[in-house]
Design a protein around this motif. Structure first.
Motif, PDB file in Angstrom:
ATOM      1  N   GLN B   7       0.879  -1.197   0.160  1.00  0.00           N
ATOM      2  CA  GLN B   7      -0.068  -0.103   0.092  1.00  0.00           C
ATOM      3  C   GLN B   7       0.843   1.116  -0.021  1.00  0.00           C
ATOM      4  O   GLN B   7       0.594   2.240  -0.608  1.00  0.00           O
ATOM      5  N   CYS B  10       2.050   1.908  -3.437  1.00  0.00           N
ATOM      6  CA  CYS B  10       0.921   2.549  -4.493  1.00  0.00           C
ATOM      7  C   CYS B  10       0.808   3.850  -4.081  1.00  0.00           C
ATOM      8  O   CYS B  10       0.698   4.627  -4.829  1.00  0.00           O
ATOM      9  N   GLU B  11       0.552   4.250  -2.638  1.00  0.00           N
ATOM     10  CA  GLU B  11       0.273   5.491  -2.501  1.00  0.00           C
ATOM     11  C   GLU B  11       1.553   6.673  -2.782  1.00  0.00           C
ATOM     12  O   GLU B  11       1.539   7.599  -3.302  1.00  0.00           O
ATOM     13  N   TYR B  39      -6.361   0.554  -5.659  1.00  0.00           N
ATOM     14  CA  TYR B  39      -5.729   1.908  -6.181  1.00  0.00           C
ATOM     15  C   TYR B  39      -6.227   1.816  -7.872  1.00  0.00           C
ATOM     16  O   TYR B  39      -5.322   1.677  -8.647  1.00  0.00           O
TER      17      TYR B  39
END
Lengths: 167, 572
Positions: B7, B10-11, B39
């Motif tokens: 995560q 991806c962020e 996402y």
């Protein structure tokens, strides 16, 4: 261009793989590294490395620029060959020393201001610090006695006086 | 709140403005793929081979100027990226490659699908990271993107072990990078700029600008034009510099180098001042280093100090970002006229035009004709992605590029098979542009599996295969330098039309000049991908040519001869 010995001093971030990246650049340029000495610097998290390499001035300058520009963790590289510098190296020499030869060896060690750091029945271990030619001279004199083992640190160097290698 | 490593990755990618990744799943990246549905703003395009992912990210980056991102699993996935990463490295393309690594406790134990990819890619990346904690992912991504796009751009690899994707950590995207050793020189030295201006103003009769890809990377298209027009200096480009100066401009004299125009090469040999801008004096451009521009003083402007004086002597080096150097330089350059010099170049162009009467009047289908018709029908409003070899040179020579990044090709590494996956990335990055992939029959067969990606992801690339039944450039060298000993250059190929049909892509075969225009128009009128196989004269050679190792002035012109058609043609 004539090939001469160059002393390069590098200030680098103390991170895994940095030395590998630098040495790999020398390899790609087909440079033979004569000696390399790595240790901590006056700043925490930064190391200072002394390289001795053989090459023409243009080739060495190219490698210097490649190290500075292409290895992200390298802060600065200076070719201090032509500057007023102090050069030191340390060597440990284990030598055959039967009682018949012992006093002669000790005399030689004294002349060179070297130190005996270990003694056994058969062997003496000598520590010497100085520029390479001083170490070479001592080795020449000790060779006839039989050198059992030799370890050298490679050159470390620093500019004299108020100059620092970053200038 | 704590996030998983996957995560956090991806962020972080979203923070860097990433909207598309080209990649391929596998064992150790499964936790990341498992996270993708959370996402939707990150579009993942599934390629058919990881090399395609790297080339697609490369094409995307060149066309958009943004950082291209590719993704692969550990081991073979990572090694399959290697050619694409090396390609991006040699052409200074901003790219971030993300690879999965075996779990931390397995590293160094020859685990299943383990390779030391940071070690392998050490000489072909600008930098790389092995991230050993989830809490370090954000910092690594921040630094990777910063390094990839700043200074002289290049590929950066981030290697992440499987369990780091799963590990939880706080997510705080860093505001700053921490790279004390990385400070590219951006502003040119004012004294050097002044020296260059004086040379341009007062010390030359025959000045010449050579523009490279650095102009496009820096976005200095307008500044270059202004400099050339103000001081009235003819402009030639490197292969990768094509489009950095409008080729339809009266001061444009094409490309230099091995297959550059004769007049560009003669101009280099005769010039008394060369202003090399954003180019690295590559051997294919300069040929014999010590006879390059023998009569000229050389001003070399580049952002990479290691390029200055590497191959060719230099009189005035200026290290800096091209745009940031040209802006103050233009202010110091006086308006000037070099009428005689320009007239000389025009006379040379008349003597050795790029399009000879033989090409114009040929009865057999010539590849140059095909490229030129694509130019005419698109009116130059297209991005051309070429392969490597003869097709690449014809695409460079017979299409006039007026926009930066409108000609995209593998220059430094010369990667055959680059064209199809790269054109995929170009079209994804520029969906509103017409994208033509110009391929040879050899290179196309190296990466043709990406036809499936075009279909699955509805990527409307138009493909022109210039099929001469052989590895044309190698065959040309065998003809000229190996006594026509054609070893392993004739090659068979599948029926490309049936092949396209099998993938669900409409296709045509063209073997006469009359069929060319209707076929190209059909391709343009069809939605989605389209393939045309052009069966072209097999023994056609690329001219002009500077024989390898010779000075640019020794450029060979096209010999006056008829084109022979091979009897045993391998095409269906």
């Amino acid at each position: 261009m004539v090939s001469t010995k160059h002393t390069l001093v590098a200030l680098v971030e103390d991170k895994p793989g940095v030395l590998n990246r630098m040495v790999s650049l020398f390899r790609r340029r087909n440079f033979n590294i004569e000696s390399i000495a790595v240790g901590s610097s006056e700043m925490s998290n930064f190391s200072r490395i002394t390289f001795v390499v053989d090459g023409s001035p243009t080739m060495v300058e190219q490698v210097r620029k490649q190290l500075m520009g292409k290895v992200v963790e390298v802060v600065k590289v200076t070719d201090i060959t032509d500057k007023n510098i102090v050069i030191r190296e340390l060597a440990l020499i284990k030598i055959k020393a039967p009682s018949s030869a012992r006093s002669e060896i000790i005399q030689i060690v004294d002349i060179f201001h070297a130190e005996i750091v270990d003694v056994t029945q058969e062997y003496l271990t000598i520590e010497i610090t100085g520029p390479e030619d001083k170490i070479e001279s001592l080795l020449d004199l000790l060779k006839p006695f039989g050198i059992k083992e030799l370890a050298r640190t490679g050159r470390i160097a620093m500019t004299c006086g108020t100059l620092v290698d970053e200038e | 709140m704590k996030l998983t490593g996957a995560q956090i990755l991806c962020e972080s990618l979203l923070k860097e403005g990433v909207d598309v990744l080209f990649g391929y799943p596998g064992g150790v990246v499964l936790p990341l793929f498992d996270t993708f549905p959370q996402y939707p703003a990150l579009r993942h395009i599934l390629v058919r081979h990881e090399q395609g992912a790297a080339h697609a990210a490369d094409g995307y980056a060149r066309a958009t100027g943004k950082v291209g991102v590719c993704l692969a699993t550990s081991g073979p996935g990572a090694t399959n990226l290697v050619t694409g990463i090396a390609n991006a490295h040699l052409d200074s393309v901003p790219m971030v490659a993300i690879t999965g690594q075996v779990a931390r406790s397995f590293i160094g134990k020859d685990a299943f699908q383990e390779v030391d990819i940071t070690g392998i890619t050490l000489p072909i990346t600008k930098h790389n990271f092995l991230v050993m904690e989830a809490g370090q992912i954000a910092q690594a991504v921040k630094e990777a993107f910063y390094l990839a796009r700043s200074g002289r751009p290049g590929p950066v690899l981030i290697d992440i072990p499987k369990d780091v994707f799963i590990e939880q950590a706080e997510f705080n995207y860093p505001a700053k990078v921490n790279l004390p050793g990385y400070n590219p020189t951006v502003q040119g030295h004012p004294a050097q700029i002044k020296k260059a201006a004086e040379m341009i103003n007062n010390a030359c009769q025959k000045p010449l600008i050579i523009a490279g890809r650095g102009v496009a990377i820096s976005g200095a298209f307008n500044e270059l034009k202004q400099l050339a027009e103000t001081a009235h200096i003819p402009v030639i480009t490197t292969l990768l510099g094509i489009g950095c100066f409008p080729e339809s401009h009266t001061l444009s004299y094409g490309m230099l180098g091995m297959h550059g125009t004769a007049y560009a090469n003669w101009a280099v040999s005769d010039a008394d001042l060369v202003i090399a801008i954003g180019m690295r004096m590559d051997d294919r451009a300069t040929s014999k280093f010590n006879e390059f521009a023998p009569a000229a003083r050389i001003i070399h402007i580049d952002i990479d100090p290691a390029e200055i004086g590497k191959n060719v002597r230099v009189d005035v080096p200026i290290v800096g970002d091209i745009k940031k150097v040209l802006i103050p330089l233009i202010k110091l350059v006086k308006s000037n006229q070099h009428v005689e010099w320009i007239a000389q170049l025009d006379a040379w162009r008349k003597k050795a035009p790029m399009v000879s009467s033989r090409i114009k009047n040929s009865k057999v289908l010539l590849p140059q004709y095909v490229v030129h018709k694509i130019y005419e029908i698109t009116r130059g409003n297209a991005i051309v992605v070429a392969g490597v070899g003869q097709n690449q040179m014809w695409a460079a020579q017979h299409f006039w590029y007026d926009q930066p990044n409108s000609f995209i090709t593998s220059g430094g590494l010369g990667t055959m098979g680059y064209e199809l996956p790269a054109s995929m990335g170009v079209k994804v990055g520029c969906p509103d542009e017409t994208v033509w992939c110009i391929a040879g029959d050899g290179g196309f067969q190296m990466t043709l599996h990406e036809l499936a990606t075009l279909v699955q992801d509805k990527i409307g690339v138009k493909i022109a295969i210039l099929n001469n039944g052989c590895l044309g450039m190698v065959r040309q060298w065998q003809e000229l330098f190996y006594q026509k000993n054609y070893v392993d250059t004739p090659l068979s190929c599948p029926d490309f039309v049936k092949l396209a049909d099998a993938y669900g892509i409409p296709a045509l075969r063209v073997s006469t000049s009359q069929q060319v225009v209707p076929a190209i128009k059909k391709a343009m009128a069809t939605d989605g991908p389209f393939l045309i196989e052009f069966v072209v004269a097999p023994e056609e050679n690329v001219y002009p040519m500077v024989p390898p190792g010779e000075a640019l002035s020794k450029v060979l012109l096209e010999p006056e001869k008829e084109v022979h058609v091979w009897s045993q043609q391998n095409t269906p």
